[in-house]
Design an enzyme around this catalytic site. Structure first.
Site, PDB file in Angstrom:
ATOM      1  N   LEU A 196     -19.956   6.382  15.513  1.00  0.00           N
ATOM      2  CA  LEU A 196     -19.108   7.227  14.675  1.00  0.00           C
ATOM      3  C   LEU A 196     -18.544   6.493  13.458  1.00  0.00           C
ATOM      4  CD1 LEU A 196     -17.215   9.211  17.452  1.00  0.00           C
ATOM      5  CD2 LEU A 196     -18.773  10.172  15.750  1.00  0.00           C
ATOM      6  N   HIS A 197     -18.041   5.276  13.634  1.00  0.00           N
ATOM      7  CA  HIS A 197     -17.448   4.506  12.532  1.00  0.00           C
ATOM      8  C   HIS A 197     -16.429   5.350  11.768  1.00  0.00           C
ATOM      9  CE1 HIS A 197     -20.313   1.277  13.263  1.00  0.00           C
ATOM     10  NE2 HIS A 197     -21.292   2.154  13.228  1.00  0.00           N
ATOM     11  N   LEU A 198     -15.506   5.955  12.510  1.00  0.00           N
ATOM     12  CA  LEU A 198     -14.581   6.928  11.932  1.00  0.00           C
ATOM     13  C   LEU A 198     -13.618   6.330  10.920  1.00  0.00           C
ATOM     14  CD1 LEU A 198     -13.651   9.245  14.952  1.00  0.00           C
ATOM     15  CD2 LEU A 198     -15.350   9.613  13.155  1.00  0.00           C
ATOM     16  N   GLU A 218     -19.508   2.091  19.176  1.00  0.00           N
ATOM     17  CA  GLU A 218     -19.061   0.803  18.638  1.00  0.00           C
ATOM     18  C   GLU A 218     -17.696   0.356  19.142  1.00  0.00           C
ATOM     19  OE1 GLU A 218     -17.627   3.893  15.661  1.00  0.00           O
ATOM     20  OE2 GLU A 218     -19.451   3.547  16.832  1.00  0.00           O
ATOM     21  N   GLN A 243     -18.577   0.542   7.923  1.00  0.00           N
ATOM     22  CA  GLN A 243     -17.132   0.454   8.160  1.00  0.00           C
ATOM     23  C   GLN A 243     -16.386   0.134   6.866  1.00  0.00           C
ATOM     24  OE1 GLN A 243     -16.368   1.961  10.927  1.00  0.00           O
ATOM     25  NE2 GLN A 243     -15.462   0.357  12.157  1.00  0.00           N
TER      26      GLN A 243
END
EC number: 1.4.1.1
Length: 372
Positions: A94-96, A117, A270
């Site tokens: 996702l790397h939100l 992650e 990121q």
């Protein structure tokens, strides 16, 4: 449980959430698996392979999402937000912290999102990120060598040099999985390799691992500037699980690099560690030149080697997917602390501190949100 495996739609993303063997394991455990038509073709898994594994092949994307749990590789794109629904379990990268719009959509639709992650073991290692960090790290040195070629915009340097000619200088910022694997390939190509890291113990481990064949340097602004400006290839490989990557390399440092040198920002998904990687690139158009330096900022590097990447990812994620399917997410989180750390949003709440801080959103712990 009904589980969906959609086809990835990100640019040149040829990986797939599960291989046929992974699907077979879920089916054998009593679950129903829906696989979108041609979901695995980019990794050379055909629909017939999934059908033989027990999956139902469906042509409608909406049907694949109308399930209890979706297993993907990359974060959903905007066209997929429409399929979000309350209570859906989404298991993927996702790397939100770099995706505010996606984060808000997951909150608004009350999706239970679990990010590969941020699943973290007690030793602080990331078991579901490691396989792709290994792939991206190894690729970064290969890609860097390719773009140092004159025809690709580089200064025309062979990393290994030849007798009587200096080797290319490679600086790797970050000595984790990605950085270590980048060093392995760069050394194999014959380059002069330096790794910078903030952890003295990790530098000692790297010195032992490589038998003194790499330079191990403490990472601080002065050392970063010194080594960046003299490098032919700089690889950014810094990760803070769940949070935005720190901007460690300033624009002024980039300006001091030689024309035709190359930077590879593995952390771009990121936010990136270079101030000048201000846009994400794609496999179709992977680089741009700024201040005379070739910038490579592809967010899904492992998508270029999908067969290897899918198999490696499946090996890591399948045990957790089985746990979620067999126990249900509540019991799975209760019984497995590393998996619970993967929970990023839960029914309207942000449950990852790094994501909450990135967007100044309210944070709730997993225990508080689920009332465990």
């Amino acid at each position: 449980m009904k589980i969906g495996i959609p086809r990835e739609i990100k640019n040149n993303e040829n990986r797939v959430g599960l291989s046929p063997s992974g699907v077979h394991a879920l089916v054998e455990s009593g679950h129903t698996v829906l696989v979108e038509t041609n979901a695995g073709s980019g990794s050379f898994f055909e629909d017939v392979d999934y059908k033989e594994a027990g999956a139902e092949i469906v042509a409608e994307q909406a049907k694949v999402w109308d399930v209890d749990m979706v297993i993907k590789v990359k974060e959903p794109l905007e066209s997929e937000y429409t399929y979000f629904k309350e209570g859906l379990v989404l298991f993927t990268y996702l790397h939100l912290a770099n995706e505010e719009k996606l984060t808000q959509a997951l909150i608004d639709r009350k999706v239970i999102s679990i990010a590969y992650e941020t699943v973290q073991l007690p030793d602080r290692s990331s078991p579901l990120l490691s396989p792709m960090s290994e792939v991206a790290g190894r690729m970064s040195a290969q890609v860097g060598a390719e773009f140092l070629q004159k025809l690709n915009g580089g200064m025309g340097i062979l990393l290994g040099g030849v007798p009587g000619v200096p080797k290319g200088k490679v600086t790797i910022i970050g000595g984790g999985q990605a950085g270590t694997n980048a060093a392995k390939i760069a050394l194999g190509l014959g380059a002069d390799v330096t790794i910078l890291d903030v952890n003295p113990k990790r530098l000692q481990q790297l010195d032992d691992l490589f038998g003194g064949r790499v330079h191990t340097i403490m990472s601080n602004p002065l050392n970063i500037e010194l080594y960046v400006k003299q490098s032919d290839l700089v690889i950014g490989a810094v990760l803070i699980p769940g949070a935005k990557a720190p901007r460690l390399v300033t624009e002024d440092m980039i300006k001091q690099m030689k024309n035709g040198s190359v930077i590879i920002d593995i952390a771009i998904d990121q936010g990136g560690i270079f101030e000048t990687t201000d846009k994400i690139t794609t496999h179709d158009d992977p680089t741009y030149i700024k201040h005379g330096v070739v910038h490579y900022a592809v967010a899904n590097m492992p998508g270029a080697v999908p067969r290897t990447s899918t198999l490696a990812l499946n090996n890591a994620t399948l045990p957790y997917a089985l746990m979620l399917a067999n126990k249900g997410y509540r019991e799975a989180f209760k019984s497995n602390q590393p998996l619970s750390l993967g929970l990023n949003t839960y029914k309207g709440h942000v449950t990852n501190k790094g994501v909450a801080e990135a967007f100044e959103m309210e944070y709730k712990s997993v225990e508080e949100a689920l009332q465990l």
